[in-house]
Motif scaffolding. Structure first.
Motif, mmCIF file in Angstrom:
data_model
loop_
_atom_site.group_PDB
_atom_site.id
_atom_site.type_symbol
_atom_site.label_atom_id
_atom_site.label_comp_id
_atom_site.label_asym_id
_atom_site.label_seq_id
_atom_site.Cartn_x
_atom_site.Cartn_y
_atom_site.Cartn_z
ATOM 1 N N GLN A 1 0.929 -1.236 -0.076
ATOM 2 C CA GLN A 1 0.028 -0.046 -0.053
ATOM 3 C C GLN A 1 0.889 1.179 -0.059
ATOM 4 O O GLN A 1 0.502 2.477 -0.497
ATOM 5 N N ALA B 1 1.985 1.814 -3.443
ATOM 6 C CA ALA B 1 0.844 2.455 -4.238
ATOM 7 C C ALA B 1 0.429 3.730 -3.903
ATOM 8 O O ALA B 1 -0.784 4.209 -4.370
ATOM 9 N N ASP B 2 1.037 4.364 -2.930
ATOM 10 C CA ASP B 2 0.443 5.674 -2.246
ATOM 11 C C ASP B 2 -0.983 5.747 -1.837
ATOM 12 O O ASP B 2 -1.409 6.562 -1.818
ATOM 13 N N VAL B 3 -1.320 4.341 -1.325
ATOM 14 C CA VAL B 3 -2.458 4.148 -0.720
ATOM 15 C C VAL B 3 -2.451 4.999 0.878
ATOM 16 O O VAL B 3 -3.433 5.518 1.427
ATOM 17 N N VAL B 4 -1.217 4.479 1.364
ATOM 18 C CA VAL B 4 -1.025 4.902 2.857
ATOM 19 C C VAL B 4 0.545 5.573 2.910
ATOM 20 O O VAL B 4 1.297 5.034 1.911
ATOM 21 N N VAL C 1 -6.437 6.038 9.748
ATOM 22 C CA VAL C 1 -6.632 4.816 8.911
ATOM 23 C C VAL C 1 -7.706 3.815 9.446
ATOM 24 O O VAL C 1 -8.368 3.489 8.508
ATOM 25 N N LEU D 1 -4.989 -1.635 7.536
ATOM 26 C CA LEU D 1 -4.835 -1.830 6.077
ATOM 27 C C LEU D 1 -6.201 -2.112 5.378
ATOM 28 O O LEU D 1 -6.443 -1.797 4.156
ATOM 29 N N ARG E 1 -8.642 0.552 4.943
ATOM 30 C CA ARG E 1 -8.202 1.717 3.946
ATOM 31 C C ARG E 1 -8.596 0.877 2.566
ATOM 32 O O ARG E 1 -9.057 1.643 1.696
ATOM 33 N N ALA E 2 -8.530 -0.063 2.505
ATOM 34 C CA ALA E 2 -8.926 -0.970 1.135
ATOM 35 C C ALA E 2 -10.099 -1.077 0.922
ATOM 36 O O ALA E 2 -10.733 -1.544 -0.403
ATOM 37 N N ASP F 1 -4.257 -9.389 -2.400
ATOM 38 C CA ASP F 1 -2.658 -8.670 -2.775
ATOM 39 C C ASP F 1 -1.555 -9.431 -2.402
ATOM 40 O O ASP F 1 -0.570 -9.128 -3.018
#
Length: 354
Positions: free
Chosen positions: A95, A98-101, A110, A196, A199-200, A211
């Motif tokens: 993540q 991928a700049d998700v967190v 989060v 996580l 957030r997903a 993932d």
């Protein structure tokens, strides 16, 4: 990605533990084996004392091949416990890439519902056991008694801890004075994985499958959050003294290793991909923080020095199982050891690896 040609497994099937009048007989590793004969002999030579072991599934990954054949029974699932913590760390690394967190994101930003001081710890601190959180979240005197009783009877100390419950406990937990130093925490790892997943927008089992497990074709690895999800044909766990053990179940603590089952074949795939650097979130294994005693920690993965060798590793333990996975990038070699008693298998893995 390197792909094991043949599952690298050596097996020693223990003679069945026979109940005495009141006390079970300690299991003992028997002479039966399946798979690669040379590897089986090497594993037996690495076992200093067979008492307390029932069955072993061992994978040795060398270069672009893995040696062996089926152990215990083909594709036998074992409970792997905390071996899932590195996978949770890989989810974080993925993540982040991928700049998700961001590793410095606060938990409260989060994972909705976590307020108070615990919400200030960062994702990186949770992934490296540096958040100052307790090993377990015990929210009442009754929970303490039940946890003690489960540990005494080879039961499940995580029963009843769903996601909402661990979030509620976190909201009333204050990090201790050891924040910033490595202090192993199942609670922290659980909160990281649930954050996580939140957030997903999916549950943790689905995030893990999507993932990490699917990309690596780890099709036999699963999260059993309730009894109906337990895999068929699984190994039966026991204490080193021979007492039958209950499987661990509990959705809240799944990211810390509760209810996670896998096989030597699947873990050999993971090890090969980590050696090749092609596993999703492989950067989680990069050592980032000092953990003392010639040891550093990344996101879930530990790196220890043995002489001039650096071994990346993690282990796992439940009421009836022990697991070890380690690899040496310089030697291009990895080892997986799974056992279905509480007898420690780390020494076996290290003898095969170092």
């Amino acid at each position: 990605m390197r792909t094991p040609i043949v599952l690298a497994v050596a097996a020693g099937l223990a003679a069945s533990a026979v109940a005495a009048v009141r006390k079970p007989r300690p299991p003992r590793l028997g002479q039966q084996r399946t798979g690669d004969a040379d590897l089986a002999a090497t594993v037996r030579a690495a076992v200093d004392d067979p008492e307390g072991l029932r069955g072993l599934a061992v994978a040795v990954i060398e270069g672009d091949r893995a040696r062996g054949g089926p152990a215990v029974e083909p594709g036998t699932p074992f409970e792997i416990g905390s071996l899932v913590k590195p996978l949770t760390g890989m989810l974080l690394a993925r993540q982040v890439a991928a700049d998700v967190v961001d590793p410095g994101d606060r938990l409260a930003a989060v994972l909705p519902g976590v307020t108070g001081p615990a919400g200030e710890v960062t994702l990186a601190e949770l992934a490296s056991h540096r958040a100052g959180l307790p090993r377990l979240a015990l929210d009442s005197a009754g929970a303490m008694v039940r946890t003690w009783w489960a540990a005494s009877t080879a039961g499940n100390p995580y029963a009843g801890y769903d996601v909402d419950r661990i979030v509620a406990v976190a909201a009333n937990t204050e990090p201790g004075g050891d924040r910033g130093t490595v202090s192993y925490s199942n609670f922290g790892a659980a909160l990281l994985g649930q954050a996580l997943a939140a957030r997903a927008g999916v549950g943790y089992p689905e995030l893990l499958r999507r993932d990490v497990l699917r990309p690596l074709e780890m099709n036999a690895t699963l999260a059993a959050t309730e009894a109906g999800h337990l895999p068929g044909g699984r190994a039966e766990g026991a204490t080193a003294a021979g007492r039958a053990a209950d499987p661990w179940l509990g959705a809240g603590y799944a990211p810390a290793g509760i209810g996670i089952w896998s096989t030597a074949e699947d873990l050999a795939r993971l090890t090969a991909a980590m050696l090749a650097g092609t596993a999703p979130g492989a950067d989680a294994a990069t050592p980032r923080f000092d953990a003392g005693k010639d040891r550093r920690v990344g996101y879930g993965w530990f790196t220890s020095r043995y002489g001039d060798r650096e071994i990346v590793w993690h282990n796992g333990g439940t009421s009836g199982f022990r697991a070890f996975l380690g690899f040496d990038r310089a030697a291009d070699r990895g080892v997986v050891v799974l056992g279905n008693t509480t007898r420690d298998v780390d020494p076996i893995g290290l003898r095969l690896l170092v």
